[in-house]
Structures are given as structure tokens and as C-alpha cells.
Design a protein around this motif. Sequence first.
Motif, PDB file in Angstrom:
ATOM      1  N   SER A 219      15.429  47.856 -35.490  1.00  0.00           N
ATOM      2  CA  SER A 219      16.316  47.972 -34.331  1.00  0.00           C
ATOM      3  C   SER A 219      16.703  46.626 -33.728  1.00  0.00           C
ATOM      4  CB  SER A 219      15.654  48.863 -33.257  1.00  0.00           C
ATOM      5  OG  SER A 219      16.588  49.314 -32.310  1.00  0.00           O
ATOM      6  N   PHE A 220      16.786  45.593 -34.574  1.00  0.00           N
ATOM      7  CA  PHE A 220      17.020  44.239 -34.056  1.00  0.00           C
ATOM      8  C   PHE A 220      18.405  44.033 -33.446  1.00  0.00           C
ATOM      9  CE2 PHE A 220      18.157  43.954 -38.600  1.00  0.00           C
ATOM     10  CZ  PHE A 220      19.426  43.393 -38.541  1.00  0.00           C
ATOM     11  N   THR A 221      19.337  44.957 -33.645  1.00  0.00           N
ATOM     12  CA  THR A 221      20.678  44.813 -33.064  1.00  0.00           C
ATOM     13  C   THR A 221      20.789  45.407 -31.663  1.00  0.00           C
ATOM     14  OG1 THR A 221      21.448  46.893 -34.019  1.00  0.00           O
ATOM     15  CG2 THR A 221      21.770  44.891 -35.343  1.00  0.00           C
ATOM     16  N   ASN A 222      19.787  46.160 -31.231  1.00  0.00           N
ATOM     17  CA  ASN A 222      19.912  46.948 -30.004  1.00  0.00           C
ATOM     18  C   ASN A 222      19.206  46.278 -28.813  1.00  0.00           C
ATOM     19  OD1 ASN A 222      20.143  48.900 -28.030  1.00  0.00           O
ATOM     20  ND2 ASN A 222      19.553  50.586 -29.372  1.00  0.00           N
ATOM     21  N   PRO A 223      19.952  45.773 -27.834  1.00  0.00           N
ATOM     22  CA  PRO A 223      19.351  45.127 -26.660  1.00  0.00           C
ATOM     23  C   PRO A 223      18.436  46.053 -25.864  1.00  0.00           C
ATOM     24  CG  PRO A 223      21.684  44.606 -26.801  1.00  0.00           C
ATOM     25  CD  PRO A 223      21.424  45.697 -27.800  1.00  0.00           C
ATOM     26  N   GLU A 224      18.603  47.368 -26.000  1.00  0.00           N
ATOM     27  CA  GLU A 224      17.784  48.313 -25.253  1.00  0.00           C
ATOM     28  C   GLU A 224      16.409  48.525 -25.883  1.00  0.00           C
ATOM     29  OE1 GLU A 224      20.317  51.754 -24.984  1.00  0.00           O
ATOM     30  OE2 GLU A 224      21.224  51.034 -23.123  1.00  0.00           O
ATOM     31  N   SER A 225      16.134  47.834 -27.004  1.00  0.00           N
ATOM     32  CA  SER A 225      14.861  48.002 -27.702  1.00  0.00           C
ATOM     33  C   SER A 225      13.772  47.061 -27.204  1.00  0.00           C
ATOM     34  CB  SER A 225      15.059  47.786 -29.219  1.00  0.00           C
ATOM     35  OG  SER A 225      15.920  48.762 -29.746  1.00  0.00           O
ATOM     36  N   GLY A 226      14.073  46.243 -26.184  1.00  0.00           N
ATOM     37  CA  GLY A 226      13.084  45.284 -25.719  1.00  0.00           C
ATOM     38  C   GLY A 226      12.995  44.102 -26.673  1.00  0.00           C
ATOM     39  N   THR A 227      12.042  43.219 -26.430  1.00  0.00           N
ATOM     40  CA  THR A 227      11.914  42.017 -27.265  1.00  0.00           C
ATOM     41  C   THR A 227      10.501  41.808 -27.797  1.00  0.00           C
ATOM     42  OG1 THR A 227      11.559  40.675 -25.265  1.00  0.00           O
ATOM     43  CG2 THR A 227      13.814  40.815 -26.115  1.00  0.00           C
ATOM     44  N   ASP A 228       9.679  42.842 -27.746  1.00  0.00           N
ATOM     45  CA  ASP A 228       8.295  42.739 -28.209  1.00  0.00           C
ATOM     46  C   ASP A 228       8.198  43.184 -29.665  1.00  0.00           C
ATOM     47  OD1 ASP A 228       5.601  42.747 -28.667  1.00  0.00           O
ATOM     48  OD2 ASP A 228       5.083  44.041 -26.968  1.00  0.00           O
ATOM     49  N   ASN A 229       8.153  42.235 -30.581  1.00  0.00           N
ATOM     50  CA  ASN A 229       8.100  42.556 -32.006  1.00  0.00           C
ATOM     51  C   ASN A 229       6.866  43.360 -32.391  1.00  0.00           C
ATOM     52  OD1 ASN A 229      10.482  41.179 -32.388  1.00  0.00           O
ATOM     53  ND2 ASN A 229       9.720  39.886 -34.042  1.00  0.00           N
ATOM     54  N   SER A 230       5.794  43.245 -31.604  1.00  0.00           N
ATOM     55  CA  SER A 230       4.553  43.946 -31.948  1.00  0.00           C
ATOM     56  C   SER A 230       4.714  45.461 -31.880  1.00  0.00           C
ATOM     57  CB  SER A 230       3.417  43.506 -31.017  1.00  0.00           C
ATOM     58  OG  SER A 230       3.621  43.973 -29.689  1.00  0.00           O
ATOM     59  N   LYS A 231       5.762  45.925 -31.202  1.00  0.00           N
ATOM     60  CA  LYS A 231       6.014  47.365 -31.115  1.00  0.00           C
ATOM     61  C   LYS A 231       6.725  47.894 -32.356  1.00  0.00           C
ATOM     62  CE  LYS A 231       6.088  47.551 -26.073  1.00  0.00           C
ATOM     63  NZ  LYS A 231       6.868  47.930 -24.856  1.00  0.00           N
ATOM     64  N   GLY A 232       7.155  46.987 -33.223  1.00  0.00           N
ATOM     65  CA  GLY A 232       7.803  47.402 -34.468  1.00  0.00           C
ATOM     66  C   GLY A 232       9.301  47.548 -34.389  1.00  0.00           C
ATOM     67  N   ALA A 233       9.808  47.766 -33.178  1.00  0.00           N
ATOM     68  CA  ALA A 233      11.255  47.859 -32.948  1.00  0.00           C
ATOM     69  C   ALA A 233      11.589  46.980 -31.758  1.00  0.00           C
ATOM     70  CB  ALA A 233      11.674  49.295 -32.688  1.00  0.00           C
ATOM     71  N   ALA A 234      12.449  45.998 -31.948  1.00  0.00           N
ATOM     72  CA  ALA A 234      12.763  45.058 -30.871  1.00  0.00           C
ATOM     73  C   ALA A 234      14.083  44.355 -31.143  1.00  0.00           C
ATOM     74  CB  ALA A 234      11.642  44.019 -30.722  1.00  0.00           C
ATOM     75  N   TYR A 235      14.745  43.979 -30.070  1.00  0.00           N
ATOM     76  CA  TYR A 235      16.013  43.251 -30.168  1.00  0.00           C
ATOM     77  C   TYR A 235      15.756  41.799 -30.548  1.00  0.00           C
ATOM     78  CZ  TYR A 235      20.443  41.179 -28.535  1.00  0.00           C
ATOM     79  OH  TYR A 235      21.631  40.501 -28.441  1.00  0.00           O
ATOM     80  N   ASN A 236      16.615  41.286 -31.413  1.00  0.00           N
ATOM     81  CA  ASN A 236      16.570  39.873 -31.782  1.00  0.00           C
ATOM     82  C   ASN A 236      17.996  39.343 -31.670  1.00  0.00           C
ATOM     83  OD1 ASN A 236      16.848  37.485 -33.585  1.00  0.00           O
ATOM     84  ND2 ASN A 236      14.679  37.861 -34.020  1.00  0.00           N
ATOM     85  N   GLU A 237      18.257  38.579 -30.641  1.00  0.00           N
ATOM     86  CA  GLU A 237      19.623  38.146 -30.342  1.00  0.00           C
ATOM     87  C   GLU A 237      20.254  37.370 -31.496  1.00  0.00           C
ATOM     88  OE1 GLU A 237      22.171  35.756 -26.886  1.00  0.00           O
ATOM     89  OE2 GLU A 237      19.976  35.661 -26.910  1.00  0.00           O
ATOM     90  N   LEU A 238      19.497  36.469 -32.092  1.00  0.00           N
ATOM     91  CA  LEU A 238      20.042  35.659 -33.178  1.00  0.00           C
ATOM     92  C   LEU A 238      20.355  36.517 -34.394  1.00  0.00           C
ATOM     93  CD1 LEU A 238      20.833  32.898 -34.286  1.00  0.00           C
ATOM     94  CD2 LEU A 238      18.424  32.535 -34.924  1.00  0.00           C
ATOM     95  N   ALA A 239      19.436  37.401 -34.746  1.00  0.00           N
ATOM     96  CA  ALA A 239      19.665  38.285 -35.893  1.00  0.00           C
ATOM     97  C   ALA A 239      20.842  39.222 -35.637  1.00  0.00           C
ATOM     98  CB  ALA A 239      18.402  39.087 -36.198  1.00  0.00           C
ATOM     99  N   ALA A 240      20.963  39.692 -34.390  1.00  0.00           N
ATOM    100  CA  ALA A 240      22.079  40.570 -34.049  1.00  0.00           C
ATOM    101  C   ALA A 240      23.417  39.847 -34.210  1.00  0.00           C
ATOM    102  CB  ALA A 240      21.924  41.082 -32.620  1.00  0.00           C
ATOM    103  N   LYS A 241      23.470  38.609 -33.717  1.00  0.00           N
ATOM    104  CA  LYS A 241      24.710  37.831 -33.827  1.00  0.00           C
ATOM    105  C   LYS A 241      25.023  37.523 -35.290  1.00  0.00           C
ATOM    106  CE  LYS A 241      24.626  35.604 -29.276  1.00  0.00           C
ATOM    107  NZ  LYS A 241      24.478  34.319 -28.551  1.00  0.00           N
ATOM    108  N   ARG A 242      24.014  37.121 -36.030  1.00  0.00           N
ATOM    109  CA  ARG A 242      24.241  36.786 -37.437  1.00  0.00           C
ATOM    110  C   ARG A 242      24.699  38.010 -38.224  1.00  0.00           C
ATOM    111  NH1 ARG A 242      18.910  32.953 -38.699  1.00  0.00           N
ATOM    112  NH2 ARG A 242      19.843  30.974 -38.000  1.00  0.00           N
ATOM    113  N   SER A 243      24.074  39.157 -37.973  1.00  0.00           N
ATOM    114  CA  SER A 243      24.437  40.355 -38.728  1.00  0.00           C
ATOM    115  C   SER A 243      25.857  40.805 -38.402  1.00  0.00           C
ATOM    116  CB  SER A 243      23.433  41.481 -38.466  1.00  0.00           C
ATOM    117  OG  SER A 243      23.442  41.886 -37.115  1.00  0.00           O
ATOM    118  N   PHE A 244      26.292  40.607 -37.143  1.00  0.00           N
ATOM    119  CA  PHE A 244      27.663  40.981 -36.805  1.00  0.00           C
ATOM    120  C   PHE A 244      28.655  40.048 -37.492  1.00  0.00           C
ATOM    121  CE2 PHE A 244      31.450  41.479 -34.107  1.00  0.00           C
ATOM    122  CZ  PHE A 244      31.549  42.857 -34.130  1.00  0.00           C
ATOM    123  N   GLU A 245      28.302  38.778 -37.614  1.00  0.00           N
ATOM    124  CA  GLU A 245      29.162  37.844 -38.351  1.00  0.00           C
ATOM    125  C   GLU A 245      29.231  38.238 -39.823  1.00  0.00           C
ATOM    126  OE1 GLU A 245      31.149  35.384 -37.161  1.00  0.00           O
ATOM    127  OE2 GLU A 245      30.546  36.262 -35.230  1.00  0.00           O
TER     128      GLU A 245
END
Length: 257
Positions: A219-245
Motif C-alpha cells: 500500500s505504498f501509494t496510499n497516504p491514508e496507510s500511515g508511515t509505519d513500515n512495521s505494520k506491513g502496509a504504509a505510505y512511501n512518498e518517494l515510491a509513490a512519486k516514482r511509481s506514478f512517473e
Amino acid sequence: MKNLKFLIWGALFIAIQSFAQLKPVQYKDGNQILNGFEISPVKKNSQKPGILILPAWRGIDKLSKDTAESLSKLGYYAFIADIYGEGNYPKDNGEAGKIAGFYKKNFEAYQKRISLALEQLIAAGAHPDNIVVIGYCFGGTGALEAARGHLNVKGVVSFHGGLGKDVLRPTEPITAKILVCHGADDPYEPIEEITSFQKEMRDTKADWQMIYYANAVHSFTNPESGTDNSKGAAYNELAAKRSFEHLKIFLNEVLKK
């Protein structure tokens, strides 16, 4: 004074012309009512490229709507599919897992709902031979099912989607081009499933690419997923931007525009 009024009205006209809004669309699968959204491109062109958006397992969300609006600004018709339908929208992740699991198992029902949404995208103005399907999480699985089901699409894009299919299903040729955007640390996608998917792509001689994003989980594209990677689902701003490009590069390659 007249010149000032002219400038104001001209600026207002340009602002209106450069803004497209999502419009709710009700359609059906038999007696099941489905509720999607359509949006037209800000600047239309004769090629009428279209993007079908398949949401994540909780159904139509802010991410899918924001994506549709962004694609509209880039010159695409977009339609957000309603896979579940009225009376079946999940109230929590537990319900979402059960309903999404049904469609993953009953892939032909999933493919049918995708086909019906494609019809709505075409009705909205997209050219039937100039369409790409994209999806997030559960919707990413659906995007791959659009390719496996030989739907009339030029390409499909899966963002942190499930890649597997039942091992008993036959592996058939795939003609749609495929882009998979995957979190390198996604704990929900087993290595065995990734390996099986890549073998499927090679066996079908598909035109495919799979891009891994460092430090990204599910869920790295979704800002509503939080930013805690330890939960298994989290937003990653850089990955989201890169994937959209990477999505934009793919669309420019695959669709006529």
C-alpha cells in the motif's frame, strides 16, 4: 474597465475549461447496482485514451479518486470501477478480506465486473481500442486478471497488487503489456508467488516489466496507510512519486495520444 472585465471573464473561462469533475455513474450487473465514477480529460484529443481504475479492497477511496483527477489533467478519460456493488461494501478490513477473497477465487466474476466497468469507460468517451487498466492492491490483482482474461486493453498496471493465480488454472498467452510496481519489502506477497508470476510472464512470452521500490511495503501509494513500515502496509512518498512517473512513461508508450 471593459478590458478588466474581459480579462476576468477570460481567466474564469480558462479556469472552468481546465477543471474536470468526477461524476457518479450508476450501472448494473444483472440486478446488482454498481456505483462508479467517471471523469473526462481536461484537454480532449481525437485518440480518446482511457484509463480504468480498480480500487483496493475497501472499495472506491480517496486514492482512486485523486488518481482519476490526476489522469484527467494529463489528457485521459478515467473511470473508477465499483467491483462490490450496493449492499456489499465492506465495513472493515475483515469484511474487505472476505469479499476480495471471493473475487480472487472466482476470477471470472471479477473479470466480468471489470468488463462492465470498461463498457462505462467507453460510454464516457474513451476509444474502445485505446485503454489501459490500472489497480491498487486488490485492484492490482484485477488489472492482471484483465490481461489474463484477454479483455480488450492495451496494457495493465498493478500497484502493490497480488500477483498469483490458482496453480490449476491454465497459463494462456497474454497480449496486453504489463507493468508491476512492487514494494521491495512487501510482506504480503510471498516470494513463491512472485517467482510463479514471473514464470507465467516468461512462459506466455508477455511484454512485462516489474519495478521494485526500496524501503516500500504494501500500500505504498496510499497516504491514508500511515508511515509505519512495521505494520506491513504504509505510505512511501518517494515510491509513490516514482511509481506514478513510471505509470506515465508506460501510458505514453502504450496508448495513442
